[in-house]
Scaffold this motif. Structure first.
Motif, PDB file in Angstrom:
ATOM      1  N   ALA A 104       7.757 -11.421  -9.774  1.00 53.38           N
ATOM      2  CA  ALA A 104       8.582 -12.546  -9.316  1.00 53.38           C
ATOM      3  C   ALA A 104       9.637 -12.914 -10.344  1.00 53.38           C
ATOM      4  N   GLN A 105       9.291 -12.820 -11.621  1.00 57.80           N
ATOM      5  CA  GLN A 105      10.194 -13.251 -12.682  1.00 57.80           C
ATOM      6  C   GLN A 105      11.215 -12.181 -13.073  1.00 57.80           C
ATOM      7  N   HIS A 106      10.824 -10.912 -13.006  1.00 58.30           N
ATOM      8  CA  HIS A 106      11.689  -9.844 -13.522  1.00 58.30           C
ATOM      9  C   HIS A 106      12.447  -9.072 -12.441  1.00 58.30           C
ATOM     10  N   GLY A 107      12.112  -9.291 -11.180  1.00 58.62           N
ATOM     11  CA  GLY A 107      12.880  -8.695 -10.098  1.00 58.62           C
ATOM     12  C   GLY A 107      13.010  -7.184 -10.174  1.00 58.62           C
ATOM     13  N   ASP A 108      14.245  -6.707 -10.027  1.00 65.94           N
ATOM     14  CA  ASP A 108      14.504  -5.270  -9.926  1.00 65.94           C
ATOM     15  C   ASP A 108      14.218  -4.505 -11.212  1.00 65.94           C
ATOM     16  N   GLY A 112       7.996  -1.031  -9.101  1.00 65.15           N
ATOM     17  CA  GLY A 112       6.961  -1.200  -8.088  1.00 65.15           C
ATOM     18  C   GLY A 112       5.687  -1.723  -8.732  1.00 65.15           C
ATOM     19  N   ILE A 113       4.766  -2.245  -7.904  1.00 67.01           N
ATOM     20  CA  ILE A 113       3.520  -2.809  -8.424  1.00 67.01           C
ATOM     21  C   ILE A 113       2.325  -2.290  -7.627  1.00 67.01           C
ATOM     22  N   VAL A 114       1.196  -2.178  -8.309  1.00 63.38           N
ATOM     23  CA  VAL A 114      -0.071  -1.811  -7.683  1.00 63.38           C
ATOM     24  C   VAL A 114      -1.099  -2.846  -8.119  1.00 63.38           C
ATOM     25  N   ILE A 115      -1.745  -3.510  -7.175  1.00 60.68           N
ATOM     26  CA  ILE A 115      -2.726  -4.535  -7.520  1.00 60.68           C
ATOM     27  C   ILE A 115      -4.048  -4.238  -6.816  1.00 60.68           C
ATOM     28  N   VAL A 116      -5.139  -4.428  -7.563  1.00 55.53           N
ATOM     29  CA  VAL A 116      -6.488  -4.132  -7.086  1.00 55.53           C
ATOM     30  C   VAL A 116      -7.311  -5.424  -7.081  1.00 55.53           C
ATOM     31  N   ASN A 117      -7.839  -5.794  -5.930  1.00 53.39           N
ATOM     32  CA  ASN A 117      -8.615  -7.027  -5.772  1.00 53.39           C
ATOM     33  C   ASN A 117      -7.957  -8.204  -6.489  1.00 53.39           C
ATOM     34  N   PRO A 118      -6.689  -8.474  -6.162  1.00 50.93           N
ATOM     35  CA  PRO A 118      -5.939  -9.515  -6.875  1.00 50.93           C
ATOM     36  C   PRO A 118      -6.461 -10.915  -6.572  1.00 50.93           C
ATOM     37  N   GLN A 181       9.020 -14.668  -3.991  1.00 49.80           N
ATOM     38  CA  GLN A 181      10.015 -14.047  -4.869  1.00 49.80           C
ATOM     39  C   GLN A 181       9.675 -12.592  -5.191  1.00 49.80           C
ATOM     40  N   VAL A 182       8.495 -12.138  -4.775  1.00 52.92           N
ATOM     41  CA  VAL A 182       8.080 -10.753  -5.028  1.00 52.92           C
ATOM     42  C   VAL A 182       8.690  -9.861  -3.960  1.00 52.92           C
ATOM     43  N   THR A 183       9.553  -8.939  -4.372  1.00 55.35           N
ATOM     44  CA  THR A 183      10.282  -8.088  -3.419  1.00 55.35           C
ATOM     45  C   THR A 183      10.048  -6.597  -3.646  1.00 55.35           C
ATOM     46  N   SER A 211       8.102  -8.429  -0.100  1.00 55.01           N
ATOM     47  CA  SER A 211       8.243  -6.974  -0.173  1.00 55.01           C
ATOM     48  C   SER A 211       8.260  -6.365   1.219  1.00 55.01           C
ATOM     49  N   LEU A 212       9.156  -5.412   1.430  1.00 60.11           N
ATOM     50  CA  LEU A 212       9.242  -4.713   2.714  1.00 60.11           C
ATOM     51  C   LEU A 212       8.467  -3.407   2.705  1.00 60.11           C
ATOM     52  N   ASP A 213       8.277  -2.832   1.523  1.00 56.68           N
ATOM     53  CA  ASP A 213       7.551  -1.579   1.345  1.00 56.68           C
ATOM     54  C   ASP A 213       6.158  -1.932   0.812  1.00 56.68           C
ATOM     55  N   VAL A 214       5.209  -2.117   1.729  1.00 53.68           N
ATOM     56  CA  VAL A 214       3.856  -2.572   1.354  1.00 53.68           C
ATOM     57  C   VAL A 214       2.807  -1.643   1.961  1.00 53.68           C
ATOM     58  N   THR A 215       1.877  -1.225   1.143  1.00 52.09           N
ATOM     59  CA  THR A 215       0.757  -0.407   1.601  1.00 52.09           C
ATOM     60  C   THR A 215      -0.544  -1.123   1.264  1.00 52.09           C
TER      61      THR A 215
END
Length: 259
Positions: A104-108, A112-118, A181-183, A211-215
């Protein structure tokens, strides 16, 4: 204060694509070390810091707060950005929340991000009274080693300082407000059976990010610390495939050399 065996931070100098990994509340880099080494073996630059107050004794965590934990991963991210052409951020549990705030803070700046049991919220009957109870009771029972796989232990604390838990509660509320803000492209993996963070947290995150690209990937054989559990290899493979898709040629196929 000496660091617990296995809880040491981990770094590897690889190629021009970097990954920052964020561990969870009361845990340590040990919970993500196999993941970090998997990425390093495939040619990526990897940073897995030890969060302040973690990996030593619970009394050290009691005198830290979310500002300290976030400042550490923010510093590591900025350092990676000076050395790498592209940077990804991965996280487990509270590390997932740290990842989301960085996004959210650093943008572009983050590819990309990967989160596990967030984690998205501190749950339990005592959560609403944490602001008061933390002054009366110092600690509660720990939440480490929620792992289905036999014989695997997570290096972490057997007690949770309520002062730190109160700070975590405030941080998760802050992050929840920043989710729109997470894109960035995102992979979210969560266990069907998790005794620390319920599936509703993942559902809320998925519903609030922009985010539009979400898995979304379900982990059917693991509990909370899935990075040390039966689904660990799948997490590692899916995250590498994600990096390879967004940063072609970054992942070195079939490599076995780590650092």
């Amino acid at each position: 204060m000496p660091v617990l065996p296995g809880a040491e931070p981990y770094r590897h100098e690889g190629g021009e694509v970097g990954v920052l990994l964020c561990h969870g509340f009361t845990g340590s880099p040990q919970s993500l070390r196999p993941w970090a080494e998997y990425l390093a073996e495939r040619g990526l630059t990897v940073s897995l810091p030890l969060l302040p107050g973690h990996g030593t004794r619970w009394q050290d965590l009691q005198i830290t707060g979310w500002q300290d934990w976030y400042a550490e991963v923010d510093r590591e991210l900025r350092e990676l950005l000076t050395r790498c052409a592209e940077v990804f951020v991965f996280g487990l549990s509270m590390g997932g929340a740290l990842t989301l705030r960085l996004a959210a803070q650093h943008g572009d700046a983050i590819r990309g991000i990967v989160i596990v049991n967030p984690a998205n919220k501190v749950h339990g009957l005592g959560a609403p009274v944490l602001p008061v109870v933390r002054h009366l009771i110092r600690t509660t029972e720990g939440v480490t080693s929620d792992i289905a796989k036999e014989g695997i232990e997570e290096v972490g604390y057997d007690r949770v300082p309520l002062q730190a838990a109160h700070s975590l509660r405030n941080f998760l509320r802050l992050v929840d407000g920043e989710l729109p803000q997470v894109t960035q492209p995102m992979v979210l993996l969560h266990s069907l059976q998790d005794h620390v963070v319920p599936p509703v947290d993942s559902a809320r995150i998925l519903g609030r990010v922009s985010s539009l690209d979400v898995t979304e990937i379900l982990l059917e054989q693991s509990y909370h610390v899935a990075t040390l559990d039966h689904d660990a290899e799948r997490i590692f493979q899916e995250s590498c495939a994600f990096v390879d898709r967004l940063a072609p040629n970054a992942v070195r196929k079939g490599s076995t050399t780590g650092g």
